[in-house]
Write an enzyme that holds these catalytic residues in place. Sequence first.
Site, PDB file in Angstrom:
ATOM      1  N   SER A  86     -12.615  47.639  -4.330  1.00 26.36           N
ATOM      2  CA  SER A  86     -13.247  46.347  -4.594  1.00 26.36           C
ATOM      3  C   SER A  86     -13.862  46.206  -5.983  1.00 26.36           C
ATOM      4  O   SER A  86     -14.391  45.132  -6.307  1.00 26.36           O
ATOM      5  CB  SER A  86     -14.323  46.062  -3.541  1.00 26.36           C
ATOM      6  OG  SER A  86     -13.721  45.689  -2.322  1.00 26.36           O
ATOM      7  N   LYS A 112     -12.827  43.079  -7.752  1.00 31.49           N
ATOM      8  CA  LYS A 112     -13.463  41.759  -7.676  1.00 31.49           C
ATOM      9  C   LYS A 112     -14.207  41.387  -8.958  1.00 31.49           C
ATOM     10  O   LYS A 112     -14.499  40.201  -9.173  1.00 31.49           O
ATOM     11  CB  LYS A 112     -14.402  41.705  -6.468  1.00 31.49           C
ATOM     12  CG  LYS A 112     -13.695  41.801  -5.125  1.00 31.49           C
ATOM     13  CD  LYS A 112     -14.676  41.632  -3.983  1.00 31.49           C
ATOM     14  CE  LYS A 112     -13.992  41.682  -2.612  1.00 31.49           C
ATOM     15  NZ  LYS A 112     -13.567  43.035  -2.232  1.00 31.49           N
ATOM     16  N   SER A 170     -19.198  42.047  -1.505  1.00 28.32           N
ATOM     17  CA  SER A 170     -17.802  42.481  -1.487  1.00 28.32           C
ATOM     18  C   SER A 170     -17.009  41.810  -0.370  1.00 28.32           C
ATOM     19  O   SER A 170     -16.167  42.443   0.282  1.00 28.32           O
ATOM     20  CB  SER A 170     -17.709  44.008  -1.369  1.00 28.32           C
ATOM     21  OG  SER A 170     -16.565  44.492  -2.015  1.00 28.32           O
TER      22      SER A 170
END
EC number: 3.4.21.-
Length: 302
Positions: free
Chosen positions: A58, A61, A115
């Site tokens: 993640s 992101k 997240s």
Amino acid sequence: MAWAVLLLVKLSPAIAHESSGPERAELQLASVNAAVAYADADGLVYGKNADRAVPIASITKLMTALVVMESGEPLTEWLEFRERHIPAPANAYTRIRKSSELRRGDVLRIALMSSENFAAYTLAGHHPGGYDAFVEAMNAKARELGMMNTTFVDPTGLSVNNRSTAADLVRLVRASSKYPQIREYSTTRYFTGQFRQPRYRLAFGNTNILVHRESWGVGVSKTGYLSAAGRCLVMLSEMDGRPVVTVLLDSLGTRSPMGDAGRIKRWLTTGAGGSVAASARAYEQKKNAAYASSDSASVSLN
């Protein structure tokens, strides 16, 4: 203030660059791959397998956020959470109801601080040109930033094919930090999303415990985890009176990146190298062997 000139000195498999400050021992980190850099200077202060391309989970992101901000699309626009058009490459549990709506800015906030994978997917789906154009924009931005060892295939990080290096991610953190919204959203401690169609609320918390500690002065934050990527953390924070970019990839335990951040802070301040648990050393040896095997297999296929 005039900062010291950074000198490049190779310490295999880690590198350290510094010409002033306390005499420093060799830094000990649990993370298998890492990079440390002053945000206001070029180069790395420290690197450990910093040019090895690995899954980043993640941490992806943060690039998703950068593409959203540079698209210029209004943060106040309401976005619908639509059914995925392709299956998620890994577990994509979410509490968000399909067909409900949230403003783009808040969708981005929960993607960064908590997240939220469905949030990141939704941001890509509402990009001009759609999902595929968004992923293309992610890779184009990586090339623009000089992240030449980075590849993105999805906006969430659920795919193991989202790969980058610790050194490349330093560039991403620096670029992201130029946007006040990314700084704010990624370091939001707690947030309650006010959804509509239908109306309901969901509470979210930040996945990085260090944002709750004023002494760290965290300005940008993103955590990540996949079994193939280990525990990951990228962060812009204050250490020894200066803004420092920390990139920690592939740690064994949930607390390991936080422990590494603390070791880096002490190393920059006092020169102490610190120590890590035997279990972390064993994990590192196992992962280094796996990376070497994977690289050999890749060479053979080519």
